[in-house]
Structures are given as C-alpha cells and as structure tokens.
Design a protein around this motif. Structure first.
Motif, PDB file in Angstrom:
ATOM      1  N   MET A   1      25.947  74.863 -14.389  1.00  0.00           N
ATOM      2  CA  MET A   1      27.000  74.923 -15.468  1.00  0.00           C
ATOM      3  C   MET A   1      28.451  74.396 -14.859  1.00  0.00           C
ATOM      4  O   MET A   1      28.668  75.112 -13.651  1.00  0.00           O
ATOM      5  N   ASN A   2      28.933  73.430 -14.898  1.00  0.00           N
ATOM      6  CA  ASN A   2      30.330  73.054 -14.560  1.00  0.00           C
ATOM      7  C   ASN A   2      31.395  74.127 -14.991  1.00  0.00           C
ATOM      8  O   ASN A   2      31.629  74.211 -16.266  1.00  0.00           O
ATOM      9  N   GLN A   3      32.286  74.351 -14.026  1.00  0.00           N
ATOM     10  CA  GLN A   3      33.354  75.240 -14.464  1.00  0.00           C
ATOM     11  C   GLN A   3      34.531  74.655 -14.791  1.00  0.00           C
ATOM     12  O   GLN A   3      34.938  73.682 -14.156  1.00  0.00           O
ATOM     13  N   HIS A   4      35.364  74.692 -15.887  1.00  0.00           N
ATOM     14  CA  HIS A   4      36.345  74.123 -16.421  1.00  0.00           C
ATOM     15  C   HIS A   4      37.738  74.728 -15.538  1.00  0.00           C
ATOM     16  O   HIS A   4      37.926  75.859 -15.519  1.00  0.00           O
ATOM     17  N   THR A   5      38.425  73.753 -14.810  1.00  0.00           N
ATOM     18  CA  THR A   5      39.681  74.348 -14.376  1.00  0.00           C
ATOM     19  C   THR A   5      40.833  73.656 -15.022  1.00  0.00           C
ATOM     20  O   THR A   5      40.857  72.655 -15.319  1.00  0.00           O
ATOM     21  N   PRO A   6      41.732  74.738 -15.500  1.00  0.00           N
ATOM     22  CA  PRO A   6      42.942  73.901 -16.515  1.00  0.00           C
ATOM     23  C   PRO A   6      43.871  73.264 -15.559  1.00  0.00           C
ATOM     24  O   PRO A   6      43.901  73.575 -14.442  1.00  0.00           O
ATOM     25  N   LYS A   7      44.199  72.054 -16.334  1.00  0.00           N
ATOM     26  CA  LYS A   7      45.393  71.331 -15.629  1.00  0.00           C
ATOM     27  C   LYS A   7      46.692  72.119 -15.323  1.00  0.00           C
ATOM     28  O   LYS A   7      47.040  72.912 -16.264  1.00  0.00           O
ATOM     29  N   VAL A   8      46.970  72.232 -14.173  1.00  0.00           N
ATOM     30  CA  VAL A   8      48.349  72.794 -13.926  1.00  0.00           C
ATOM     31  C   VAL A   8      49.424  71.701 -13.932  1.00  0.00           C
ATOM     32  O   VAL A   8      49.464  71.062 -12.957  1.00  0.00           O
ATOM     33  N   THR A   9      50.332  72.262 -14.652  1.00  0.00           N
ATOM     34  CA  THR A   9      51.439  71.278 -14.563  1.00  0.00           C
ATOM     35  C   THR A   9      52.534  71.996 -13.524  1.00  0.00           C
ATOM     36  O   THR A   9      52.625  73.265 -13.594  1.00  0.00           O
ATOM     37  N   GLN A  10      53.509  71.100 -12.807  1.00  0.00           N
ATOM     38  CA  GLN A  10      54.214  71.569 -11.808  1.00  0.00           C
ATOM     39  C   GLN A  10      55.553  72.332 -12.692  1.00  0.00           C
ATOM     40  O   GLN A  10      55.922  71.605 -13.665  1.00  0.00           O
ATOM     41  N   ARG A  11      56.274  73.216 -11.922  1.00  0.00           N
ATOM     42  CA  ARG A  11      57.331  73.609 -12.427  1.00  0.00           C
ATOM     43  C   ARG A  11      58.543  72.570 -12.660  1.00  0.00           C
ATOM     44  O   ARG A  11      59.281  72.534 -13.405  1.00  0.00           O
ATOM     45  N   ALA A  12      58.517  71.808 -11.574  1.00  0.00           N
ATOM     46  CA  ALA A  12      59.514  70.814 -11.680  1.00  0.00           C
ATOM     47  C   ALA A  12      59.451  69.773 -12.981  1.00  0.00           C
ATOM     48  O   ALA A  12      60.183  69.473 -13.460  1.00  0.00           O
ATOM     49  N   TRP A  13      58.200  69.438 -13.355  1.00  0.00           N
ATOM     50  CA  TRP A  13      57.853  68.557 -14.549  1.00  0.00           C
ATOM     51  C   TRP A  13      58.211  69.297 -15.675  1.00  0.00           C
ATOM     52  O   TRP A  13      58.903  68.761 -16.521  1.00  0.00           O
ATOM     53  N   ASN A  14      58.050  70.559 -15.765  1.00  0.00           N
ATOM     54  CA  ASN A  14      58.449  71.360 -17.009  1.00  0.00           C
ATOM     55  C   ASN A  14      59.949  71.345 -17.238  1.00  0.00           C
ATOM     56  O   ASN A  14      60.522  71.276 -18.111  1.00  0.00           O
ATOM     57  N   LYS A  75      31.049  72.865 -24.265  1.00  0.00           N
ATOM     58  CA  LYS A  75      30.587  73.825 -23.462  1.00  0.00           C
ATOM     59  C   LYS A  75      29.474  74.562 -24.282  1.00  0.00           C
ATOM     60  O   LYS A  75      28.532  74.952 -23.556  1.00  0.00           O
ATOM     61  N   ILE A  76      29.533  74.819 -25.476  1.00  0.00           N
ATOM     62  CA  ILE A  76      28.613  75.510 -26.407  1.00  0.00           C
ATOM     63  C   ILE A  76      27.296  74.698 -26.296  1.00  0.00           C
ATOM     64  O   ILE A  76      26.309  75.234 -25.868  1.00  0.00           O
ATOM     65  N   GLU A  77      27.643  73.483 -26.405  1.00  0.00           N
ATOM     66  CA  GLU A  77      26.344  72.444 -26.583  1.00  0.00           C
ATOM     67  C   GLU A  77      25.644  72.625 -25.211  1.00  0.00           C
ATOM     68  O   GLU A  77      24.496  72.491 -25.153  1.00  0.00           O
ATOM     69  N   GLU A  78      26.415  72.439 -24.218  1.00  0.00           N
ATOM     70  CA  GLU A  78      25.961  72.259 -22.894  1.00  0.00           C
ATOM     71  C   GLU A  78      25.034  73.716 -22.545  1.00  0.00           C
ATOM     72  O   GLU A  78      24.226  73.775 -21.800  1.00  0.00           O
ATOM     73  N   ALA A  79      25.703  74.880 -22.802  1.00  0.00           N
ATOM     74  CA  ALA A  79      25.000  76.048 -22.746  1.00  0.00           C
ATOM     75  C   ALA A  79      23.575  76.396 -23.662  1.00  0.00           C
ATOM     76  O   ALA A  79      22.749  76.524 -22.898  1.00  0.00           O
ATOM     77  N   ARG A  80      23.777  75.531 -24.746  1.00  0.00           N
ATOM     78  CA  ARG A  80      22.289  75.857 -25.384  1.00  0.00           C
ATOM     79  C   ARG A  80      21.400  74.756 -24.854  1.00  0.00           C
ATOM     80  O   ARG A  80      20.257  75.138 -24.802  1.00  0.00           O
ATOM     81  N   THR A  81      21.915  73.584 -24.497  1.00  0.00           N
ATOM     82  CA  THR A  81      20.752  72.765 -23.669  1.00  0.00           C
ATOM     83  C   THR A  81      20.560  73.467 -22.330  1.00  0.00           C
ATOM     84  O   THR A  81      19.076  73.201 -22.240  1.00  0.00           O
ATOM     85  N   GLU A  82      21.108  74.022 -21.649  1.00  0.00           N
ATOM     86  CA  GLU A  82      20.561  74.712 -20.543  1.00  0.00           C
ATOM     87  C   GLU A  82      19.743  75.786 -20.763  1.00  0.00           C
ATOM     88  O   GLU A  82      18.647  75.909 -20.236  1.00  0.00           O
TER      89      GLU A  82
END
Length: 94
Positions: A1-14, A75-82
């Motif tokens: 199962m692939n782990q989701h990595t959240p997108k990190v925005t840079q402080r400069a962009w914010n 993610k739920i559907e992927e877990a059910r399939t696995e």
C-alpha cells in the motif's frame, strides 16, 4: 500500500500570497474610496468585493474538501481490495 505524503508548501510562498492579498485589499479599498460616486455606489462595490473574496475562499475550500474526500475514499477502496486479494490468496494456499 502506498503511503500518501502531503504536499508541503514553502513558507516563502505562503508569505507571498498573504502579502499579495493585503496589497490587493488596500488597492481595492483605495480605488473604492477615491471613486467619484455616491456613498451608496461605493458601498455596493465594497460589498461586491468582500463577497467575491469570500466566495473565492469558499469555492477553493469546497474543491479541496472534495479532493481530500476522494483521496480517503480511494484509500478505503484500495484497503478493501488488498484485504480481498489477501483472503483469496490465503484460500488458494490452503
């Protein structure tokens, strides 16, 4: 199962987006203030500007919420399939 990595925005962009929002707000307020129109017309334009900002934020949040909901559902559907594949694999080994 692939782990989701959240997108990190840079402080400069914010920081950039907050500064640009503040500049745009000041420019809009200055434009409405210096407008050669009645107080009623100025109020109308000010309310329209505030509503535009609010609805832009609301639409953005709705789109983000739908994307996050879809991601969770997938993610739920992927877990059910696995789990189903693991059960079938376990039965085949027996």
């Amino acid at each position: 199962m692939n782990q989701h990595t959240p997108k990190v925005t840079q402080r400069a962009w914010n920081s950039f987006t907050y500064i640009m929002f503040a500049i745009a707000t000041v420019m809009m307020a200055g434009g409405i203030w210096s407008l050669q129109a009645s107080f009623t017309a100025k109020g109308y334009y000010a309310m329209a500007a505030l509503m535009l900002v609010y609805t832009t934020a609301a639409v953005t949040k709705a789109i983000r919420d739908k994307e996050e909901s879809d991601r969770i559902y997938n993610k739920i559907e992927e877990a059910r399939t696995e789990r189903m594949l693991a059960e079938v694999s376990a039965k085949d080994e027996d």
